[in-house]
Design an enzyme around this catalytic site. Structure first.
Site, PDB file in Angstrom:
ATOM      1  N   LYS A 115       0.812  -1.220   0.000  1.00 21.17           N
ATOM      2  CA  LYS A 115       0.000   0.000   0.000  1.00 21.17           C
ATOM      3  C   LYS A 115       0.846   1.271   0.000  1.00 21.17           C
ATOM      4  CE  LYS A 115      -4.414  -1.512   1.851  1.00 21.17           C
ATOM      5  NZ  LYS A 115      -4.749  -2.785   2.242  1.00 21.17           N
ATOM      6  N   LYS A 204      -4.398 -11.133  -6.900  1.00 21.72           N
ATOM      7  CA  LYS A 204      -5.687 -11.423  -6.257  1.00 21.72           C
ATOM      8  C   LYS A 204      -6.768 -10.495  -6.807  1.00 21.72           C
ATOM      9  CE  LYS A 204      -5.773  -8.324  -2.296  1.00 21.72           C
ATOM     10  NZ  LYS A 204      -6.029  -8.074  -0.904  1.00 21.72           N
ATOM     11  N   LYS A 207     -10.937  -4.869  -5.329  1.00 18.60           N
ATOM     12  CA  LYS A 207     -11.842  -3.806  -5.789  1.00 18.60           C
ATOM     13  C   LYS A 207     -11.058  -2.628  -6.354  1.00 18.60           C
ATOM     14  CE  LYS A 207     -12.493  -3.364  -0.856  1.00 18.60           C
ATOM     15  NZ  LYS A 207     -13.299  -4.039   0.136  1.00 18.60           N
TER      16      LYS A 207
HETATM   17  P1  TYM Z   1     -10.592  -6.569   3.843  1.00 16.58           P
HETATM   18  O1  TYM Z   1     -11.761  -5.728   4.181  1.00 16.58           O
HETATM   19  O2  TYM Z   1      -9.584  -6.024   2.902  1.00 16.58           O
HETATM   20  O3  TYM Z   1     -11.058  -7.938   3.256  1.00 16.58           O
HETATM   21  C1  TYM Z   1     -12.117  -8.642   3.883  1.00 16.58           C
HETATM   22  C2  TYM Z   1     -11.927 -10.126   3.738  1.00 16.58           C
HETATM   23  O4  TYM Z   1     -11.961 -10.508   2.368  1.00 16.58           O
HETATM   24  C3  TYM Z   1     -10.834 -11.320   2.078  1.00 16.58           C
HETATM   25  N1  TYM Z   1     -10.455 -11.121   0.673  1.00 16.58           N
HETATM   26  C4  TYM Z   1     -10.220 -12.133  -0.166  1.00 16.58           C
HETATM   27  N2  TYM Z   1     -10.253 -13.465   0.006  1.00 16.58           N
HETATM   28  C5  TYM Z   1      -9.974 -14.230  -1.064  1.00 16.58           C
HETATM   29  N3  TYM Z   1      -9.658 -13.721  -2.281  1.00 16.58           N
HETATM   30  C6  TYM Z   1      -9.612 -12.399  -2.499  1.00 16.58           C
HETATM   31  N4  TYM Z   1      -9.317 -11.924  -3.704  1.00 16.58           N
HETATM   32  C7  TYM Z   1      -9.893 -11.531  -1.406  1.00 16.58           C
HETATM   33  N5  TYM Z   1      -9.939 -10.181  -1.253  1.00 16.58           N
HETATM   34  C8  TYM Z   1     -10.277  -9.957   0.032  1.00 16.58           C
HETATM   35  C9  TYM Z   1      -9.759 -10.829   3.050  1.00 16.58           C
HETATM   36  O5  TYM Z   1      -8.760 -11.786   3.238  1.00 16.58           O
HETATM   37  C10 TYM Z   1     -10.573 -10.610   4.288  1.00 16.58           C
HETATM   38  O6  TYM Z   1     -10.770 -11.813   4.983  1.00 16.58           O
HETATM   39  N6  TYM Z   1      -7.859  -5.912   7.916  1.00 16.58           N
HETATM   40  C11 TYM Z   1      -8.983  -6.625   7.360  1.00 16.58           C
HETATM   41  C12 TYM Z   1     -10.277  -6.376   8.098  1.00 16.58           C
HETATM   42  C13 TYM Z   1     -10.180  -6.614   9.555  1.00 16.58           C
HETATM   43  C14 TYM Z   1     -10.306  -7.851  10.218  1.00 16.58           C
HETATM   44  C15 TYM Z   1     -10.105  -7.569  11.592  1.00 16.58           C
HETATM   45  C16 TYM Z   1     -10.553  -9.141   9.798  1.00 16.58           C
HETATM   46  C17 TYM Z   1      -9.934  -5.687  10.489  1.00 16.58           C
HETATM   47  N7  TYM Z   1      -9.891  -6.246  11.729  1.00 16.58           N
HETATM   48  C18 TYM Z   1     -10.145  -8.595  12.554  1.00 16.58           C
HETATM   49  C19 TYM Z   1     -10.609 -10.151  10.754  1.00 16.58           C
HETATM   50  C20 TYM Z   1     -10.389  -9.864  12.110  1.00 16.58           C
HETATM   51  C21 TYM Z   1      -9.155  -6.183   5.937  1.00 16.58           C
HETATM   52  O7  TYM Z   1      -8.738  -5.125   5.569  1.00 16.58           O
HETATM   53  O8  TYM Z   1      -9.882  -7.030   5.169  1.00 16.58           O
END
Ligand code: TYM
Length: 337
Positions: A115, A204, A207
């Site tokens: 990032k 991957k 969005k």
């Molecule tokens: P975030 O919001 O970017 O993504 C949410 C979830 O979606 C999964 N994900 C994917 N899985 C498979 N293939 C993909 N292409 C793909 N893109 C996204 C991510 O692995 C995630 O599980 N930091 C985290 C949010 C968060 C969180 C937490 C999660 C904050 N605190 C505590 C669990 C526990 C995040 O930015 O995910």
């Protein structure tokens, strides 16, 4: 009772990657385990503000919460839904954990490197958000955190901070979350889930990728989503085989087919072994995805704002109660109370 916990940011409409990597696996686990475990589902809205938000954050948050219900989450007394910023213990514990996290380990976080790459400057939140994520997990003594593969490094950080804290104070204040290998097993998959970009399957699905056909958004018309699958990049080997290294496009389609239909990947691989016509596989996956989207969108349209607010009222009361009790234990250990 054990706790299973996960969160999904609400910066915009979600992708099929979020849906298949986190939302659907969590819903399936929640429905399976909520008789014997707490299931915590939250919107990490404080994580959202480290980067751009498309449109109105509160509207996005509400929509993301509705996604959970539309994906089939069955809410009962053990299922808790809340917003991170409505439970101030998250920010407080983050600060305290900052004081045991090291610059070195934070600088190694892949997401931070990605990032911040090429930018003259980036905000501290981008550097620090894995610590906030550790706080999100440790406050509720969560053992299992269903996530996509891109977030595994953050689970390791949460584990390391919990172990370091417990060791520093010779205590058992924090429950150490399960290792990533166990998390994967708990999710019932053989490997971490990473849904790939449809046009460039080495990456991957995200969005933030500009090309429309590289990603499927949850509000895409089902027919449009099907067309995107039909135009997905494959390869010229002419043999359906699961091989993420040499055939990432085909492997991605097999993975999507398995997850959408809730069938073990191995079974899908066997079913398609020996097939030489990629068009056949694409047609099947396109049909599965468009059917799933049609049903999901129909359920989504039936969920009211009031329904979500009623769940938040109960969920945030519960979350504050649990989180504040854990925070007090931490404050006492550090001599703050
Ligand atoms: P975030 O919001 O970017 O993504 C949410 C979830 O979606 C999964 N994900 C994917 N899985 C498979 N293939 C993909 N292409 C793909 N893109 C996204 C991510 O692995 C995630 O599980 N930091 C985290 C949010 C968060 C969180 C937490 C999660 C904050 N605190 C505590 C669990 C526990 C995040 O930015 O995910």
């Amino acid at each position: 009772m054990k706790t299973i916990l996960t969160g999904i940011r609400s910066n915009s409409v979600l992708t099929l990657g979020n849906y298949l990597g986190a939302l659907l696996p969590m819903v399936r686990l929640a429905n399976k385990h909520s008789g014997e475990a707490h299931v915590n589902i939250f919107v990490p809205d404080l994580h959202s503000i480290i980067s751009e938000v498309d449109g109105d954050l509160q509207e996005n948050t509400l929509r993301t919460l509705k996604y959970w219900l539309a994906a089939g989450l069955e809410v009962n007394d053990n299922v808790h839904i809340y917003r991170q910023s409505y439970v101030s213990a998250h920010s407080e514990l983050c600060w305290i954990l900052n004081c045991i996290a090291t610059m070195g380990e934070m600088g190694r976080m892949t997401q931070y490197k990605e990032k911040s790459e090429g930018k003259a400057s980036c905000n501290v939140g981008i550097f620090d958000y894995p610590v906030l994520m550790a706080a999100d997990i440790l406050l509720y003594s969560a053992e299992y955190v269903p996530l996509g593969e891109d977030q595994f490094q953050h689970i390791e950080l949460a584990r390391n901070l919990a172990i370091r804290f417990n060791h520093k104070f010779d205590s058992e204040v924090f429950v150490v979350p399960a290792k990533t290998a166990e998390q994967v097993k708990f999710m019932g998959v053989s490997d971490g889930i990473r849904i790939r970009d449809l046009l460039n399957p080495e990456k991957k699905m995200s969005k933030s990728t500009a090309a429309e056909n590289s990603k499927i958004m949850l509000d895409d018309e089902p027919e449009k989503a099907a067309k995107k699958i039909m135009s997905a990049t494959t390869d010229s080997l002419g043999k359906v085989k699961f091989d993420m290294f040499n055939q990432p496009g085909i492997s991605n389609l097999l993975q999507i087919e398995a997850l959408v239909n809730d069938v073990p990947l191995e079974e899908i691989i066997t079913r398609w072994a020996g097939e030489t016509r990629y068009g056949e596989l694409k047609r099947k996956v396109a049909e599965s995805v468009s059917r799933e989207l049609t049903e999901f969108q129909a359920r989504l349209s039936e969920i009211s704002d009031e329904q979500v607010y009623a769940l938040l009222e109960v969920g945030e009361k519960y979350a504050n109660h649990v989180a504040n009790a854990k925070l007090l234990e931490v404050q006492k250990a550090f001599g703050l109370r």
